[in-house]
Design a protein around this motif. Structure first.
Motif, PDB file in Angstrom:
ATOM      1  N   ASN A  61       0.823  -1.272  -0.010  1.00 48.18           N
ATOM      2  CA  ASN A  61      -0.064   0.069  -0.056  1.00 48.18           C
ATOM      3  C   ASN A  61       0.907   1.263  -0.203  1.00 48.18           C
ATOM      4  O   ASN A  61       1.871   1.398   0.663  1.00 48.18           O
ATOM      5  CB  ASN A  61      -0.839   0.048   1.101  1.00 48.18           C
ATOM      6  N   LEU A  62       0.394   2.335  -0.840  1.00 46.98           N
ATOM      7  CA  LEU A  62       1.214   3.723  -0.970  1.00 46.98           C
ATOM      8  C   LEU A  62       0.018   4.753  -0.459  1.00 46.98           C
ATOM      9  O   LEU A  62      -1.249   4.306  -0.875  1.00 46.98           O
ATOM     10  CB  LEU A  62       1.678   3.879  -2.084  1.00 46.98           C
ATOM     11  N   GLY A  63       0.303   5.602   0.080  1.00 42.54           N
ATOM     12  CA  GLY A  63      -0.425   6.692   0.457  1.00 42.54           C
ATOM     13  C   GLY A  63       0.189   8.210   1.030  1.00 42.54           C
ATOM     14  O   GLY A  63       1.240   8.336   0.911  1.00 42.54           O
ATOM     15  N   TYR A  96       3.363   7.870   2.716  1.00 40.44           N
ATOM     16  CA  TYR A  96       3.540   6.401   3.650  1.00 40.44           C
ATOM     17  C   TYR A  96       3.490   5.298   2.760  1.00 40.44           C
ATOM     18  O   TYR A  96       2.635   5.467   1.810  1.00 40.44           O
ATOM     19  CB  TYR A  96       2.244   6.899   4.686  1.00 40.44           C
ATOM     20  N   PHE A  97       3.970   4.250   3.300  1.00 43.91           N
ATOM     21  CA  PHE A  97       3.701   2.974   2.619  1.00 43.91           C
ATOM     22  C   PHE A  97       3.790   1.907   3.809  1.00 43.91           C
ATOM     23  O   PHE A  97       4.337   1.991   4.707  1.00 43.91           O
ATOM     24  CB  PHE A  97       4.874   2.591   1.680  1.00 43.91           C
ATOM     25  N   ASN A 118       6.970   6.065   7.261  1.00 42.71           N
ATOM     26  CA  ASN A 118       6.436   7.404   7.061  1.00 42.71           C
ATOM     27  C   ASN A 118       7.470   8.382   6.564  1.00 42.71           C
ATOM     28  O   ASN A 118       8.335   8.543   7.957  1.00 42.71           O
ATOM     29  CB  ASN A 118       5.402   7.764   7.991  1.00 42.71           C
ATOM     30  N   GLN A 268      -3.151   7.975   8.102  1.00 41.28           N
ATOM     31  CA  GLN A 268      -2.898   7.372   6.801  1.00 41.28           C
ATOM     32  C   GLN A 268      -3.935   7.080   6.052  1.00 41.28           C
ATOM     33  O   GLN A 268      -4.886   6.433   6.498  1.00 41.28           O
ATOM     34  CB  GLN A 268      -2.097   6.045   7.095  1.00 41.28           C
ATOM     35  N   THR A 270      -4.343   5.123   2.089  1.00 41.87           N
ATOM     36  CA  THR A 270      -3.482   4.462   1.131  1.00 41.87           C
ATOM     37  C   THR A 270      -4.549   3.620   0.325  1.00 41.87           C
ATOM     38  O   THR A 270      -5.803   3.491   0.455  1.00 41.87           O
ATOM     39  CB  THR A 270      -2.821   3.380   2.022  1.00 41.87           C
TER      40      THR A 270
END
Length: 277
Positions: A61-63, A96-97, A118, A268, A270
């Motif tokens: 996950n990415l965001g 963030y991942f 992060n 977060q 994501t």
């Protein structure tokens, strides 16, 4: 302090509303899932198989990560002289991942491990404004960014909401690590120039994570994932070293081993990819 308390109360209210929404969705989803597992739709066996019999899952996950608590406090300097027990982060919204691996022990409940990170920049503009108000002519600079690491494990629930959609809830505990950028401030002092470099040593502490996600299967094994989560910890920085260079005087370093704490929170949001088998 008043601003931080108001922020915390607003955050708690949001979390309460989110919890009630999650609770409602969870009850509805369990009701659907029980009917689905008892009597699956024979007209769509392929779609039913998308969410059945998949015990293992890996997600990437990415965001964005939004700082909260002391970590995101831009109303006070990093090391206030009036409070020698706290550190403020002045962190900005960043990247963030996380990577997770989960296993379902039953149709709805399982265990999960998560490794996340992060990356936030230090809000140098806010720091410059705060310091210039107190010391005219001062200039500030920052070397590096924040990196918050997460190494967590715990239970999670995975409940089908339809033949291709699952709602998931996570409650994880573990280790949270945090560094601090190198801070430099330069200011005039009685005809001389003083340069102070503040080195706040890296630290770690117990941390927790709560999250809710939506998994939509697009093939038999691959799905897309949307998640909202919150990471919290109380980071204790064990040492702050201040190196002072003044025109006409030898450079020296003051070592402070008085531990300062930073209430760390990261909100977060994501999206990512999930592989299930």
């Amino acid at each position: 302090m008043e601003i931080s308390l108001q922020y915390l109360l607003i955050l708690l209210l949001i979390m309460k509303k989110l919890y009630l929404l999650i609770q409602y969705i969870f009850i509805c989803s369990v009701s659907f899932a029980q009917n689905e597992y008892i009597s699956p739709d024979k007209r769509t066996p392929y779609l039913h198989n998308l969410i059945s019999n998949k015990k293992f899952s890996i997600e990437v996950n990415l965001g964005i990560g939004i700082p909260a608590g002391d970590y995101g406090n831009t109303a006070q300097v990093p090391l206030p002289s009036s409070d020698t027990t706290h550190v403020n982060g002045l962190a900005s919204t960043g990247f963030y991942f996380n990577v997770t691996a989960g296993y379902l022990f039953s149709p709805f409940f399982g265990g999960m491990v998560m490794v996340g990170g992060n990356l936030n920049s230090f809000n140098e503009g806010a720091w410059q404004t705060l310091r210039s108000t107190a010391i005219p002519g001062i200039t500030t600079s920052v070397d590096g960014n924040f990196y918050i690491g997460e190494y967590l494990i715990g239970p999670y629930a995975s409940v089908p909401a339809s033949n291709k959609v699952k709602i998931e809830f996570k409650a994880l505990l573990g280790l949270v690590t945090a560094n601090y950028p190198l801070l430099t401030q330069t200011f005039p002092y009685y005809g001389t120039t003083v340069v102070e470099v503040k080195n706040i040593k890296n630290s770690s502490n117990f941390g927790y994570y709560f999250g809710a996600g939506l998994k939509c299967m697009v093939t038999n094994n691959i799905g897309i994932y949307f998640n909202f989560g919150y990471t919290g910890s109380d980071i204790g920085y064990p040492e702050v070293d201040v190196t002072i260079a003044q025109t006409g005087y030898p450079t020296y370093t003051v070592y402070s081993t008085h531990e300062r704490f930073m209430l760390l929170g990261i909100i977060q949001m994501t999206g990512g990819v999930s592989y299930n088998w």
